[in-house]
Design a protein around this motif. Structure first.
Motif, PDB file in Angstrom:
ATOM      1  N   PRO A   1       0.833  -1.215   0.000  1.00 59.80           N
ATOM      2  CA  PRO A   1       0.000   0.000   0.000  1.00 59.80           C
ATOM      3  C   PRO A   1       0.864   1.259   0.000  1.00 59.80           C
ATOM      4  CG  PRO A   1       0.056  -0.978   2.185  1.00 59.80           C
ATOM      5  CD  PRO A   1       0.788  -1.930   1.267  1.00 59.80           C
ATOM      6  N   LEU A   2       0.334   2.307  -0.574  1.00 60.97           N
ATOM      7  CA  LEU A   2       1.064   3.581  -0.633  1.00 60.97           C
ATOM      8  C   LEU A   2       0.751   4.479   0.556  1.00 60.97           C
ATOM      9  CD1 LEU A   2       0.692   4.451  -4.413  1.00 60.97           C
ATOM     10  CD2 LEU A   2       2.724   3.637  -3.231  1.00 60.97           C
ATOM     11  N   SER A   3      -0.003   3.993   1.499  1.00 61.19           N
ATOM     12  CA  SER A   3      -0.451   4.841   2.601  1.00 61.19           C
ATOM     13  C   SER A   3       0.554   4.955   3.740  1.00 61.19           C
ATOM     14  CB  SER A   3      -1.785   4.325   3.137  1.00 61.19           C
ATOM     15  OG  SER A   3      -1.638   2.977   3.540  1.00 61.19           O
ATOM     16  N   ALA A   4       1.662   4.235   3.695  1.00 55.64           N
ATOM     17  CA  ALA A   4       2.654   4.330   4.762  1.00 55.64           C
ATOM     18  C   ALA A   4       3.233   5.739   4.801  1.00 55.64           C
ATOM     19  CB  ALA A   4       3.754   3.303   4.539  1.00 55.64           C
ATOM     20  N   SER A   5       3.430   6.260   6.018  1.00 50.43           N
ATOM     21  CA  SER A   5       3.875   7.651   6.159  1.00 50.43           C
ATOM     22  C   SER A   5       5.287   7.878   5.627  1.00 50.43           C
ATOM     23  CB  SER A   5       3.797   8.085   7.622  1.00 50.43           C
ATOM     24  OG  SER A   5       4.653   7.265   8.413  1.00 50.43           O
ATOM     25  N   SER A   6       6.101   6.854   5.559  1.00 48.37           N
ATOM     26  CA  SER A   6       7.482   7.020   5.093  1.00 48.37           C
ATOM     27  C   SER A   6       7.635   6.783   3.592  1.00 48.37           C
ATOM     28  CB  SER A   6       8.390   6.049   5.851  1.00 48.37           C
ATOM     29  OG  SER A   6       7.973   4.717   5.587  1.00 48.37           O
ATOM     30  N   THR A   7       6.534   6.697   2.873  1.00 49.64           N
ATOM     31  CA  THR A   7       6.580   6.420   1.443  1.00 49.64           C
ATOM     32  C   THR A   7       7.217   7.580   0.680  1.00 49.64           C
ATOM     33  OG1 THR A   7       4.586   5.080   1.615  1.00 49.64           O
ATOM     34  CG2 THR A   7       5.190   5.835  -0.576  1.00 49.64           C
ATOM     35  N   ASP A   8       8.205   7.277  -0.146  1.00 51.66           N
ATOM     36  CA  ASP A   8       8.858   8.280  -0.987  1.00 51.66           C
ATOM     37  C   ASP A   8       8.228   8.195  -2.387  1.00 51.66           C
ATOM     38  OD1 ASP A   8      10.473   9.957  -2.461  1.00 51.66           O
ATOM     39  OD2 ASP A   8      12.357   9.055  -1.818  1.00 51.66           O
ATOM     40  N   TYR A   9       7.164   8.974  -2.589  1.00 47.45           N
ATOM     41  CA  TYR A   9       6.390   8.902  -3.832  1.00 47.45           C
ATOM     42  C   TYR A   9       7.210   9.314  -5.050  1.00 47.45           C
ATOM     43  CZ  TYR A   9       2.490   8.488  -0.601  1.00 47.45           C
ATOM     44  OH  TYR A   9       1.657   8.065   0.375  1.00 47.45           O
ATOM     45  N   VAL A  10       8.102  10.281  -4.868  1.00 46.82           N
ATOM     46  CA  VAL A  10       8.920  10.747  -5.991  1.00 46.82           C
ATOM     47  C   VAL A  10       9.843   9.622  -6.458  1.00 46.82           C
ATOM     48  CG1 VAL A  10      10.713  12.390  -6.680  1.00 46.82           C
ATOM     49  CG2 VAL A  10       8.778  13.166  -5.300  1.00 46.82           C
ATOM     50  N   LYS A  11      10.473   8.924  -5.512  1.00 49.38           N
ATOM     51  CA  LYS A  11      11.356   7.814  -5.873  1.00 49.38           C
ATOM     52  C   LYS A  11      10.569   6.688  -6.536  1.00 49.38           C
ATOM     53  CE  LYS A  11      14.863   4.630  -4.179  1.00 49.38           C
ATOM     54  NZ  LYS A  11      14.901   4.019  -5.469  1.00 49.38           N
ATOM     55  N   ILE A  12       9.402   6.380  -5.991  1.00 46.31           N
ATOM     56  CA  ILE A  12       8.572   5.318  -6.585  1.00 46.31           C
ATOM     57  C   ILE A  12       8.244   5.660  -8.030  1.00 46.31           C
ATOM     58  CG2 ILE A  12       6.287   4.264  -6.536  1.00 46.31           C
ATOM     59  CD1 ILE A  12       6.423   4.408  -3.475  1.00 46.31           C
ATOM     60  N   LEU A  13       7.836   6.903  -8.270  1.00 41.28           N
ATOM     61  CA  LEU A  13       7.471   7.307  -9.629  1.00 41.28           C
ATOM     62  C   LEU A  13       8.695   7.319 -10.547  1.00 41.28           C
ATOM     63  CD1 LEU A  13       5.159   8.128 -11.433  1.00 41.28           C
ATOM     64  CD2 LEU A  13       5.471  10.479 -10.686  1.00 41.28           C
ATOM     65  N   ALA A  14       9.846   7.773 -10.039  1.00 41.49           N
ATOM     66  CA  ALA A  14      11.075   7.789 -10.847  1.00 41.49           C
ATOM     67  C   ALA A  14      11.490   6.372 -11.224  1.00 41.49           C
ATOM     68  CB  ALA A  14      12.193   8.493 -10.087  1.00 41.49           C
ATOM     69  N   ASP A  15      11.435   5.451 -10.263  1.00 40.75           N
ATOM     70  CA  ASP A  15      11.785   4.060 -10.548  1.00 40.75           C
ATOM     71  C   ASP A  15      10.827   3.453 -11.567  1.00 40.75           C
ATOM     72  OD1 ASP A  15      13.865   4.219  -8.744  1.00 40.75           O
ATOM     73  OD2 ASP A  15      12.776   3.217  -7.115  1.00 40.75           O
ATOM     74  N   LEU A  16       9.561   3.743 -11.394  1.00 41.24           N
ATOM     75  CA  LEU A  16       8.544   3.238 -12.313  1.00 41.24           C
ATOM     76  C   LEU A  16       8.761   3.782 -13.727  1.00 41.24           C
ATOM     77  CD1 LEU A  16       6.039   1.451 -12.317  1.00 41.24           C
ATOM     78  CD2 LEU A  16       4.690   3.460 -11.802  1.00 41.24           C
TER      79      LEU A  16
END
Length: 123
Positions: free
Chosen positions: A93-108
């Motif tokens: 899930p993406l709801s974890a408070s420590s989620t690095d959305y920018v890194k996830i999107l860059a990797d994707l």
């Protein structure tokens, strides 16, 4: 056109001033190149942006790629992909408070071969 690029895309970036004395800022985009222009009408602002973009494009080196490689990334391609990052997104899930959305999107983006452009919006 002779390079095989798309037609220019014009966007209203800003509109300021009182109704009787408006100032328009338009952006002109061709592929990954963007210029903006301002004027007392949208037409003038577009023309200025286009002239600036033409000057930029004319200054490109002669060996600049004739056709920009376009990647097409659709929802169906992402949904059905078996890439490592996609599968990780499906499991976690993406709801974890420590989620690095920018890194996830860059990797994707790297994995699926698409480009991400960020627009910073003031708070």
């Amino acid at each position: 056109m002779k390079k095989g690029w798309r037609l220019p895309d014009y966007t209203l970036a800003q509109e300021t001033g009182p109704p009787h004395k408006r100032e328009f800022t338009m952006s002109c985009r061709v592929e990954n190149f963007v210029e903006s222009g301002s004027g007392t009408s949208k037409k003038i602002a577009k023309r200025i942006a286009a002239e600036k973009l033409i000057a930029k494009l004319q200054s490109l080196p002669p060996n600049f790629p004739e056709v920009v490689k376009r990647s097409s990334c659709t929802w169906d391609l992402l949904k059905n992909s078996s890439g490592e990052h996609i599968l990780s997104l499906k499991r976690n899930p993406l709801s974890a408070s420590s989620t690095d959305y920018v890194k996830i999107l860059a990797d994707l983006a790297d994995e699926q071969n698409f480009i991400v452009n960020y627009l910073e919006i003031g708070r």
